[in-house]
Design an enzyme around this catalytic site. Structure first.
Site, PDB file in Angstrom:
ATOM      1  N   ASP A   1      -9.439  41.425 -66.984  1.00  0.00           N
ATOM      2  CA  ASP A   1     -10.903  41.390 -66.685  1.00  0.00           C
ATOM      3  C   ASP A   1     -11.708  42.515 -67.445  1.00  0.00           C
ATOM      4  O   ASP A   1     -10.917  43.573 -68.341  1.00  0.00           O
ATOM      5  CB  ASP A   1     -11.162  41.530 -65.352  1.00  0.00           C
TER       6      ASP A   1
ATOM      7  N   LYS B   1      -5.517  48.444 -58.977  1.00  0.00           N
ATOM      8  CA  LYS B   1      -4.657  47.225 -59.159  1.00  0.00           C
ATOM      9  C   LYS B   1      -4.530  47.303 -60.794  1.00  0.00           C
ATOM     10  O   LYS B   1      -5.310  48.098 -61.303  1.00  0.00           O
ATOM     11  CB  LYS B   1      -5.295  45.903 -58.959  1.00  0.00           C
TER      12      LYS B   1
ATOM     13  N   SER C   1     -16.248  45.894 -63.573  1.00  0.00           N
ATOM     14  CA  SER C   1     -15.184  45.031 -63.519  1.00  0.00           C
ATOM     15  C   SER C   1     -15.502  43.877 -64.115  1.00  0.00           C
ATOM     16  O   SER C   1     -15.661  43.660 -65.346  1.00  0.00           O
ATOM     17  CB  SER C   1     -14.842  44.727 -62.220  1.00  0.00           C
ATOM     18  N   HIS C   2     -15.364  42.571 -63.696  1.00  0.00           N
ATOM     19  CA  HIS C   2     -15.426  41.448 -64.216  1.00  0.00           C
ATOM     20  C   HIS C   2     -16.716  40.612 -64.338  1.00  0.00           C
ATOM     21  O   HIS C   2     -17.115  39.677 -64.833  1.00  0.00           O
ATOM     22  CB  HIS C   2     -14.584  40.268 -63.180  1.00  0.00           C
TER      23      HIS C   2
ATOM     24  N   GLU D   1      -4.099  40.883 -53.970  1.00  0.00           N
ATOM     25  CA  GLU D   1      -5.088  40.386 -53.604  1.00  0.00           C
ATOM     26  C   GLU D   1      -5.226  39.026 -54.514  1.00  0.00           C
ATOM     27  O   GLU D   1      -5.017  38.825 -55.530  1.00  0.00           O
ATOM     28  CB  GLU D   1      -6.507  40.818 -53.894  1.00  0.00           C
ATOM     29  N   GLU D   2      -6.043  38.155 -53.638  1.00  0.00           N
ATOM     30  CA  GLU D   2      -6.106  36.468 -54.166  1.00  0.00           C
ATOM     31  C   GLU D   2      -7.046  36.766 -55.443  1.00  0.00           C
ATOM     32  O   GLU D   2      -7.099  35.694 -55.895  1.00  0.00           O
ATOM     33  CB  GLU D   2      -6.363  35.757 -52.928  1.00  0.00           C
ATOM     34  N   SER D   3      -7.809  37.701 -55.448  1.00  0.00           N
ATOM     35  CA  SER D   3      -8.743  38.074 -56.454  1.00  0.00           C
ATOM     36  C   SER D   3      -8.132  38.239 -57.789  1.00  0.00           C
ATOM     37  O   SER D   3      -8.953  39.103 -58.415  1.00  0.00           O
ATOM     38  CB  SER D   3     -10.009  38.592 -55.978  1.00  0.00           C
TER      39      SER D   3
ATOM     40  N   THR E   1     -10.527  42.998 -47.586  1.00  0.00           N
ATOM     41  CA  THR E   1     -10.663  42.996 -48.993  1.00  0.00           C
ATOM     42  C   THR E   1     -11.030  44.446 -49.663  1.00  0.00           C
ATOM     43  O   THR E   1     -11.910  44.967 -49.172  1.00  0.00           O
ATOM     44  CB  THR E   1     -11.715  41.966 -49.156  1.00  0.00           C
TER      45      THR E   1
ATOM     46  N   ASP F   1      -8.169  45.588 -64.680  1.00  0.00           N
ATOM     47  CA  ASP F   1      -7.303  45.934 -63.551  1.00  0.00           C
ATOM     48  C   ASP F   1      -6.829  44.475 -62.998  1.00  0.00           C
ATOM     49  O   ASP F   1      -6.021  44.362 -62.258  1.00  0.00           O
ATOM     50  CB  ASP F   1      -7.868  46.703 -62.318  1.00  0.00           C
ATOM     51  N   ARG F   2      -7.714  43.439 -63.373  1.00  0.00           N
ATOM     52  CA  ARG F   2      -7.170  41.960 -62.756  1.00  0.00           C
ATOM     53  C   ARG F   2      -6.205  41.313 -63.758  1.00  0.00           C
ATOM     54  O   ARG F   2      -6.310  41.743 -64.985  1.00  0.00           O
ATOM     55  CB  ARG F   2      -8.396  41.167 -62.721  1.00  0.00           C
TER      56      ARG F   2
ATOM     57  N   ARG G   1     -17.693  33.179 -50.097  1.00  0.00           N
ATOM     58  CA  ARG G   1     -16.330  32.852 -50.610  1.00  0.00           C
ATOM     59  C   ARG G   1     -15.808  31.923 -49.462  1.00  0.00           C
ATOM     60  O   ARG G   1     -15.569  32.536 -48.431  1.00  0.00           O
ATOM     61  CB  ARG G   1     -15.451  34.041 -50.826  1.00  0.00           C
TER      62      ARG G   1
ATOM     63  N   ARG H   1     -22.795  48.934 -57.953  1.00  0.00           N
ATOM     64  CA  ARG H   1     -23.106  47.812 -59.280  1.00  0.00           C
ATOM     65  C   ARG H   1     -24.582  47.462 -59.218  1.00  0.00           C
ATOM     66  O   ARG H   1     -24.694  46.967 -58.142  1.00  0.00           O
ATOM     67  CB  ARG H   1     -22.005  46.608 -59.219  1.00  0.00           C
TER      68      ARG H   1
ATOM     69  N   ASP I   1     -12.384  45.697 -66.963  1.00  0.00           N
ATOM     70  CA  ASP I   1     -11.923  46.897 -66.885  1.00  0.00           C
ATOM     71  C   ASP I   1     -10.422  47.192 -66.820  1.00  0.00           C
ATOM     72  O   ASP I   1      -9.843  48.001 -66.719  1.00  0.00           O
ATOM     73  CB  ASP I   1     -12.356  47.904 -65.681  1.00  0.00           C
TER      74      ASP I   1
ATOM     75  N   THR J   1     -17.958  46.854 -52.322  1.00  0.00           N
ATOM     76  CA  THR J   1     -16.517  46.615 -52.467  1.00  0.00           C
ATOM     77  C   THR J   1     -15.749  47.567 -53.361  1.00  0.00           C
ATOM     78  O   THR J   1     -14.742  48.231 -53.137  1.00  0.00           O
ATOM     79  CB  THR J   1     -16.071  45.144 -52.978  1.00  0.00           C
TER      80      THR J   1
ATOM     81  N   LYS K   1     -17.983  54.467 -60.128  1.00  0.00           N
ATOM     82  CA  LYS K   1     -17.385  54.577 -58.862  1.00  0.00           C
ATOM     83  C   LYS K   1     -16.445  55.973 -59.052  1.00  0.00           C
ATOM     84  O   LYS K   1     -15.967  56.601 -59.962  1.00  0.00           O
ATOM     85  CB  LYS K   1     -16.459  53.643 -58.369  1.00  0.00           C
TER      86      LYS K   1
HETATM   87  C1  G1P Z   1     -14.256  40.876 -55.121  1.00  0.00           C
HETATM   88  C2  G1P Z   1     -12.660  40.741 -54.875  1.00  0.00           C
HETATM   89  C3  G1P Z   1     -11.822  41.501 -53.977  1.00  0.00           C
HETATM   90  C4  G1P Z   1     -11.773  42.635 -54.867  1.00  0.00           C
HETATM   91  C5  G1P Z   1     -13.089  43.075 -55.620  1.00  0.00           C
HETATM   92  C6  G1P Z   1     -13.181  44.044 -56.683  1.00  0.00           C
HETATM   93  O1  G1P Z   1     -14.757  41.415 -54.030  1.00  0.00           O
HETATM   94  O2  G1P Z   1     -12.850  39.478 -53.748  1.00  0.00           O
HETATM   95  O3  G1P Z   1     -10.884  41.092 -53.639  1.00  0.00           O
HETATM   96  O4  G1P Z   1     -11.212  43.816 -54.392  1.00  0.00           O
HETATM   97  O5  G1P Z   1     -13.974  42.076 -56.275  1.00  0.00           O
HETATM   98  O6  G1P Z   1     -12.363  43.671 -57.844  1.00  0.00           O
HETATM   99  P1  G1P Z   1     -16.126  40.719 -53.390  1.00  0.00           P
HETATM  100  O7  G1P Z   1     -16.953  40.252 -54.377  1.00  0.00           O
HETATM  101  O8  G1P Z   1     -15.012  39.295 -52.980  1.00  0.00           O
HETATM  102  O9  G1P Z   1     -16.359  41.492 -52.261  1.00  0.00           O
HETATM  103 ZN    ZN Z   2     -11.833  44.827 -62.625  1.00  0.00          ZN
END
Ligand code: G1P
Ligand code: ZN
Length: 543
Positions: free
Chosen positions: A277, A376, A113-114, A363-365, A344, A281-282, A496, A22, A279, A18, A126
């Site tokens: 988070d 983001k 990221s997280h 995004e909901e995330s 997504t 961005d969240r 999910r 990673r 990096d 996504t 990336k």
């Molecule tokens: C998850 C989140 C998605 C976000 C991505 C990167 O991806 O659901 O909204 O853009 O992290 O931060 P997923 O693990 O669901 O593919």
């Molecule tokens: Zn992040």
């Protein structure tokens, strides 16, 4: 200093997910693993000789080693200049800001990221293009294809560049500028938001707490919230980025940001809480004993956007990822602007923003952002909320509840089942797909299935098509259940389940989301046969 051409063997597992590639740190530490992927990026992007690259990461374990390798490879691949964040640090939105501001060819961002960091945690990489956004799928697919056949990479034999002070160095024919990672980003925020109003709010007895979760946002939050906006120093917690994020899981949600959640739900809670988070961005937004879902947050920002100077002229449109609730759609409808539903992942917003079709995305995330960058942006969302609160002078809860009275409430929750055996998880998805033809008109308790499908998206700008983006079960009253497999996890499969029900009646708006969604949750379990197929019926994380 000589350029070395190293013979190498391809790895078969370098498919970006996504958001970039990673993997566990130990995978990246294999000889040539990072080098192969970086050379694949360089081969595919084919930057003109002398081009400028931006480079930085979230400071997690292996960040510094990776930066040195990439610098030497950039020099051997004909780049003329690299802008690298001091200490190897650049938050993801700051990297996007720098790529755009200096009109560079693009950037490499090092982050998972997280995902947890440290020696046993994850690492990631990336490429972002010159618009500051993540490379689109046609580029990431080409990079993957290249990684499967790569036979050599180029690297300069040279000493490491000192990264801990700003300044300019040379590496072969290339210049390395170690830049202040915060300044450009902080200036951009000052141009978008009413810093005077926020400063007044923070001096009026309003108390806030920002949790940087020992990750990259710490230095940004200190500079902006404390130095520029006058918040007391203790308003920012866990502000020093650590290679292992203090052993935590730097994901700003109710489960992993529990230290902040406990403070915001305590007796003497501050008025406002937020976290970001690994990096940066969240974002998660909290009021005093009140949680704002990211879907609702996007809707609130959209409805009140004109209160921020950077958005005073209004919004061109809004975009949200498919699993994100339709709360923003209701605002868009009232504003008379378009609302786009994308797959997504932030990369799908880039084309819409570049074409001037949308201003806000979410995004909901826990991801919210706008066309000020092409990622983001966690602190941006926090500042936007502070700007709105500074003008409205309402509590977070009052603001949210008044919003629901006006637009209705899209009650929302996401249940994650992490670490499932990959086969069992794809079995659940197969089973759901197999039921598509028989589900429409089926009655489950008080819900009747209207339609179901596997979400497919045709980009309105370049007509590219992305299929199999999540299974949607849509009910006649507008409620829905979405099933999707994560594309970012590194441990087995993560399923999910996204649940949404529309509640127009304000007398039900006080209900806890899990209570209000209880029937939909049990329908999701029944439909998916999750327990039978995986042995699990309790989510790992509920947001
Ligand atoms: C998850 C989140 C998605 C976000 C991505 C990167 O991806 O659901 O909204 O853009 O992290 O931060 P997923 O693990 O669901 O593919
Ligand atoms: Zn992040």
């Amino acid at each position: 200093m000589t350029i070395q051409i190293i013979q190498t063997q391809p790895f078969s597992d370098q498919k970006p997910g996504t958001s970039g590639l990673r993997k566990r740190v130990s995978v990246f530490q294999q000889p040539d693993y990072l080098q192969n992927f970086v050379q694949s990026i360089f081969n595919i992007i084919a930057a003109p000789s002398g081009a400028t690259l931006v480079l930085g990461g979230d400071g997690r374990y292996y960040n510094r080693e990776a930066i040195q390798i990439i610098l030497k490879m950039a020099a051997a691949n004909g780049f003329g200049r690299v802008l690298v964040g001091q200490g190897g640090i650049l938050s993801t939105p700051a990297a996007s800001c720098v790529i755009r501001k200096y009109q560079t060819f693009g950037g490499i961002i090092l982050s998972a990221s997280h995902n947890p960091g440290g020696r046993d945690g994850d690492f990631g990489i990336k490429f972002n293009t010159s618009n500051g956004g993540p490379a689109p799928e046609k580029i990431t697919d080409a990079i993957f294809a290249c990684s499967k056949t790569i036979s050599q990479y180029r690297i300069l034999e040279a000493a490491d560049i000192p990264l801990d002070a700003t300044g300019t160095h040379t590496l072969g024919d290339m210049q390395v500028e170690v830049i202040d990672p915060v300044a450009d980003y902080a200036d951009l925020m000052a141009a978008l938001f009413d810093f005077n109003a926020i400063r007044d709010l923070l001096q009026s007895g309003f108390r806030m707490k920002f949790d940087a979760m020992h990750a990259v946002a710490g230095p940004y939050a200190r500079e902006i919230l404390v130095n520029r906006l006058g918040a007391p120093a203790h308003s920012v917690m866990n502000a020093t980025p650590l290679p292992d994020f203090g052993g935590g899981h730097p994901d700003p949600n109710l489960t992993y940001a529990h230290e902040l959640v406990e403070i915001l739900y305590s007796e003497n809670a501050p008025d406002f809480g937020a976290a970001s988070d690994g990096d940066g961005d969240r974002n998660m937004i909290l009021g005093k004993r009140f949680f704002v879902t990211p879907s609702d947050s996007l809707a609130v920002l959209a409805a009140n956007a004109r209160l921020a100077p950077g958005y005073a002229d209004g919004l061109a449109g809004i975009a949200r990822s498919m699993p994100t609730s339709a709360a923003a759609d209701r605002v868009a409808e009232e504003l008379g602007i378009p609302c786009f539903e994308t797959p997504t992942g932030w990369k799908f917003f880039g084309n819409l923003m570049d074409a001037g079709k949308v201003t806000l995305c979410g995004e909901e995330s826990f991801g919210t952002g706008s066309d000020h960058v092409r990622e983001k942006d966690g602190l941006w969302a926090v500042l936007f909320w502070l700007n709105i609160l500074a003008i409205k002078r309402q509590s977070v809860e009052t603001l949210m509840k008044r919003h629901w009275v006006r637009f209705g409430r899209n009650v929302y929750s996401r249940h994650d089942y992490e670490g499932l055996p990959a086969e069992a998880a794809s079995g659940v998805m197969q089973h759901l797909r197999a039921r598509f033809s028989s589900l429409p008109d089926t009655v489950f308790g008080s819900y009747t299935v209207k339609t179901c499908d596997d979400f497919s998206y045709t980009d309105p700008i370049d007509a590219s098509v992305s299929t199999a983006q999540g299974i949607r079960i849509l009910f006649t009253d507008g409620s829905r259940i979405v099933f999707r497999l994560s594309g970012t996890g590194t441990d087995g499969a993560t399923l999910r389940i996204y649940l949404e029900a529309y509640e127009p009646d304000p007398s039900n708006h006080h209900l806890d989301a899990q209570e209000a969604l209880a029937e939909l949750i049990s329908i999701a379990m029944q439909l998916s046969e999750l327990k039978e197929r995986t042995g699990r019926d309790t989510p790992t994380v509920i947001t």
